[in-house]
Write a protein that holds these residues in place. Structure first.
Motif, PDB file in Angstrom:
ATOM      1  N   MET A   1      41.329 -25.596   3.801  1.00  0.00           N
ATOM      2  CA  MET A   1      40.763 -26.668   4.583  1.00  0.00           C
ATOM      3  C   MET A   1      41.211 -26.587   6.042  1.00  0.00           C
ATOM      4  SD  MET A   1      40.971 -29.928   2.095  1.00  0.00           S
ATOM      5  CE  MET A   1      40.116 -29.997   0.558  1.00  0.00           C
ATOM      6  N   LEU A   2      42.489 -26.211   6.243  1.00  0.00           N
ATOM      7  CA  LEU A   2      42.986 -26.074   7.611  1.00  0.00           C
ATOM      8  C   LEU A   2      42.245 -24.974   8.361  1.00  0.00           C
ATOM      9  CD1 LEU A   2      46.838 -26.373   7.038  1.00  0.00           C
ATOM     10  CD2 LEU A   2      45.332 -28.047   8.117  1.00  0.00           C
ATOM     11  N   ASP A   3      41.983 -23.873   7.672  1.00  0.00           N
ATOM     12  CA  ASP A   3      41.283 -22.764   8.309  1.00  0.00           C
ATOM     13  C   ASP A   3      39.863 -23.166   8.692  1.00  0.00           C
ATOM     14  OD1 ASP A   3      41.138 -20.148   9.264  1.00  0.00           O
ATOM     15  OD2 ASP A   3      40.245 -19.435   7.399  1.00  0.00           O
ATOM     16  N   ARG A   4      39.199 -23.931   7.862  1.00  0.00           N
ATOM     17  CA  ARG A   4      37.844 -24.391   8.187  1.00  0.00           C
ATOM     18  C   ARG A   4      37.870 -25.373   9.352  1.00  0.00           C
ATOM     19  NH1 ARG A   4      33.501 -23.571   4.852  1.00  0.00           N
ATOM     20  NH2 ARG A   4      32.578 -25.530   5.503  1.00  0.00           N
ATOM     21  N   GLU A   5      38.872 -26.263   9.400  1.00  0.00           N
ATOM     22  CA  GLU A   5      38.974 -27.214  10.508  1.00  0.00           C
ATOM     23  C   GLU A   5      39.212 -26.509  11.834  1.00  0.00           C
ATOM     24  OE1 GLU A   5      42.002 -29.992   9.499  1.00  0.00           O
ATOM     25  OE2 GLU A   5      40.620 -31.300   8.425  1.00  0.00           O
ATOM     26  N   ARG A   6      40.012 -25.439  11.803  1.00  0.00           N
ATOM     27  CA  ARG A   6      40.274 -24.704  13.041  1.00  0.00           C
ATOM     28  C   ARG A   6      39.032 -24.028  13.587  1.00  0.00           C
ATOM     29  NH1 ARG A   6      46.157 -21.915  12.045  1.00  0.00           N
ATOM     30  NH2 ARG A   6      47.315 -23.867  12.082  1.00  0.00           N
ATOM     31  N   GLU A   7      38.070 -23.759  12.727  1.00  0.00           N
ATOM     32  CA  GLU A   7      36.814 -23.171  13.169  1.00  0.00           C
ATOM     33  C   GLU A   7      35.754 -24.231  13.431  1.00  0.00           C
ATOM     34  OE1 GLU A   7      35.560 -20.127  10.526  1.00  0.00           O
ATOM     35  OE2 GLU A   7      37.370 -18.959  10.812  1.00  0.00           O
ATOM     36  N   ALA A   8      36.166 -25.493  13.530  1.00  0.00           N
ATOM     37  CA  ALA A   8      35.292 -26.631  13.807  1.00  0.00           C
ATOM     38  C   ALA A   8      34.191 -26.776  12.757  1.00  0.00           C
ATOM     39  CB  ALA A   8      34.686 -26.519  15.208  1.00  0.00           C
ATOM     40  N   ARG A   9      34.587 -26.644  11.502  1.00  0.00           N
ATOM     41  CA  ARG A   9      33.669 -26.811  10.384  1.00  0.00           C
ATOM     42  C   ARG A   9      34.176 -27.948   9.513  1.00  0.00           C
ATOM     43  NH1 ARG A   9      30.443 -21.966   9.484  1.00  0.00           N
ATOM     44  NH2 ARG A   9      30.005 -22.837   7.452  1.00  0.00           N
ATOM     45  N   GLU A  10      33.321 -28.449   8.644  1.00  0.00           N
ATOM     46  CA  GLU A  10      33.751 -29.479   7.707  1.00  0.00           C
ATOM     47  C   GLU A  10      34.778 -28.895   6.746  1.00  0.00           C
ATOM     48  OE1 GLU A  10      30.800 -31.646   5.585  1.00  0.00           O
ATOM     49  OE2 GLU A  10      29.423 -31.617   7.275  1.00  0.00           O
ATOM     50  N   GLN A  11      35.667 -29.753   6.241  1.00  0.00           N
ATOM     51  CA  GLN A  11      36.686 -29.278   5.312  1.00  0.00           C
ATOM     52  C   GLN A  11      36.079 -28.732   4.031  1.00  0.00           C
ATOM     53  OE1 GLN A  11      39.434 -32.415   4.473  1.00  0.00           O
ATOM     54  NE2 GLN A  11      40.559 -32.108   6.358  1.00  0.00           N
ATOM     55  N   SER A  12      35.052 -29.370   3.544  1.00  0.00           N
ATOM     56  CA  SER A  12      34.447 -28.994   2.268  1.00  0.00           C
ATOM     57  C   SER A  12      33.229 -28.111   2.494  1.00  0.00           C
ATOM     58  CB  SER A  12      34.018 -30.237   1.507  1.00  0.00           C
ATOM     59  OG  SER A  12      35.103 -31.097   1.343  1.00  0.00           O
ATOM     60  N   PRO A  13      33.182 -26.948   1.854  1.00  0.00           N
ATOM     61  CA  PRO A  13      32.004 -26.090   2.005  1.00  0.00           C
ATOM     62  C   PRO A  13      30.811 -26.666   1.252  1.00  0.00           C
ATOM     63  CG  PRO A  13      33.515 -25.153   0.417  1.00  0.00           C
ATOM     64  CD  PRO A  13      34.201 -26.350   1.002  1.00  0.00           C
ATOM     65  N   SER A  14      29.612 -26.286   1.677  1.00  0.00           N
ATOM     66  CA  SER A  14      28.405 -26.751   1.000  1.00  0.00           C
ATOM     67  C   SER A  14      27.618 -25.609   0.377  1.00  0.00           C
ATOM     68  CB  SER A  14      27.507 -27.506   1.976  1.00  0.00           C
ATOM     69  OG  SER A  14      27.076 -26.635   2.998  1.00  0.00           O
ATOM     70  N   ALA A  15      27.998 -24.360   0.652  1.00  0.00           N
ATOM     71  CA  ALA A  15      27.283 -23.208   0.114  1.00  0.00           C
ATOM     72  C   ALA A  15      28.256 -22.227  -0.516  1.00  0.00           C
ATOM     73  CB  ALA A  15      26.506 -22.511   1.218  1.00  0.00           C
ATOM     74  N   VAL A  16      27.770 -21.505  -1.497  1.00  0.00           N
ATOM     75  CA  VAL A  16      28.568 -20.502  -2.189  1.00  0.00           C
ATOM     76  C   VAL A  16      27.735 -19.226  -2.323  1.00  0.00           C
ATOM     77  CG1 VAL A  16      27.885 -21.293  -4.486  1.00  0.00           C
ATOM     78  CG2 VAL A  16      30.034 -20.091  -4.206  1.00  0.00           C
ATOM     79  N   VAL A  17      28.390 -18.075  -2.174  1.00  0.00           N
ATOM     80  CA  VAL A  17      27.750 -16.777  -2.305  1.00  0.00           C
ATOM     81  C   VAL A  17      28.398 -16.066  -3.482  1.00  0.00           C
ATOM     82  CG1 VAL A  17      27.130 -14.648  -1.114  1.00  0.00           C
ATOM     83  CG2 VAL A  17      27.522 -16.714   0.211  1.00  0.00           C
ATOM     84  N   VAL A  18      27.603 -15.583  -4.431  1.00  0.00           N
ATOM     85  CA  VAL A  18      28.138 -14.921  -5.615  1.00  0.00           C
ATOM     86  C   VAL A  18      27.760 -13.447  -5.616  1.00  0.00           C
ATOM     87  CG1 VAL A  18      28.180 -16.982  -7.048  1.00  0.00           C
ATOM     88  CG2 VAL A  18      26.154 -15.579  -7.033  1.00  0.00           C
TER      89      VAL A  18
END
Length: 174
Positions: A1-18
């Motif tokens: 979550m910290l890494d996503r916040e540092r990139e100015a993104r929401e804490q929770s992802p909305s997409a997944v790639v399999v």
């Protein structure tokens, strides 16, 4: 979550790639199969990444399990752990009716990203490069180039250790 916040993104992802990767497993006593498409006797790693390349889930099977069958387990487990995920991206191997029905039942919007037959040579495909990069990060660990572990849980732990190390390195260098 910290890494996503540092990139100015929401804490929770909305997409997944399999995606999946077949690897040789020379030490596997009975937990290996044969992937006829890749001609590899070993195990298959099914992973799910968020859109930034952070590992969300890993599932290990014998190599003879199809991509869509392995992804069905991933889709069910992802929905239980991350109920807010909405989009699922995959390659043409995941365009199977049973997987698409499972994903739709679980509330995912599925997008299959296919290669174009018109283009010759290498071409970066949208969303797919993220999961391929994660496989590249995994294989930077010599122990993960082949699956040397006899037990699946130890092999899965080594994958999580490699990806946690990668995340710590990313957090420390910012």
């Amino acid at each position: 979550m910290l890494d996503r916040e540092r990139e100015a993104r929401e804490q929770s992802p909305s997409a997944v790639v399999v995606d999946s990767q077949s690897v040789e497993a020379p030490s596997a006593p009975c937990g290996s199969g044969f992937d006829a498409g890749k001609r590899i006797k070993g195990r298959k790693r099914h992973i799910a990444d968020n859109a930034d390349g952070r590992l969300l889930m890993v599932n290990l099977n014998t190599a003879d399990i199809s991509d869509s069958a392995g992804a069905q387990e991933i889709v069910s487990a992802i929905r239980r752990r991350w109920p807010w995920l909405k989009h699922l991206f995959g390659d043409a191997a995941y365009a199977r009716t049973k997987l698409l029905d499972t994903a739709a039942y679980r509330g995912f919007t599925v997008e299959i990203i296919r290669r174009s037959d018109d283009v010759s040579g290498f071409r970066v495909l949208p969303r797919r490069w993220v999961v391929e990069r994660t496989f590249g990060w995994m294989t930077r660990w010599r122990r993960l180039v082949r699956d040397y572990e006899k037990r699946l849980d130890v092999s899965e732990a080594m994958i999580h250790l490699a990806m946690a190390s990668n995340l710590l390195r990313r957090l420390a260098h910012r």
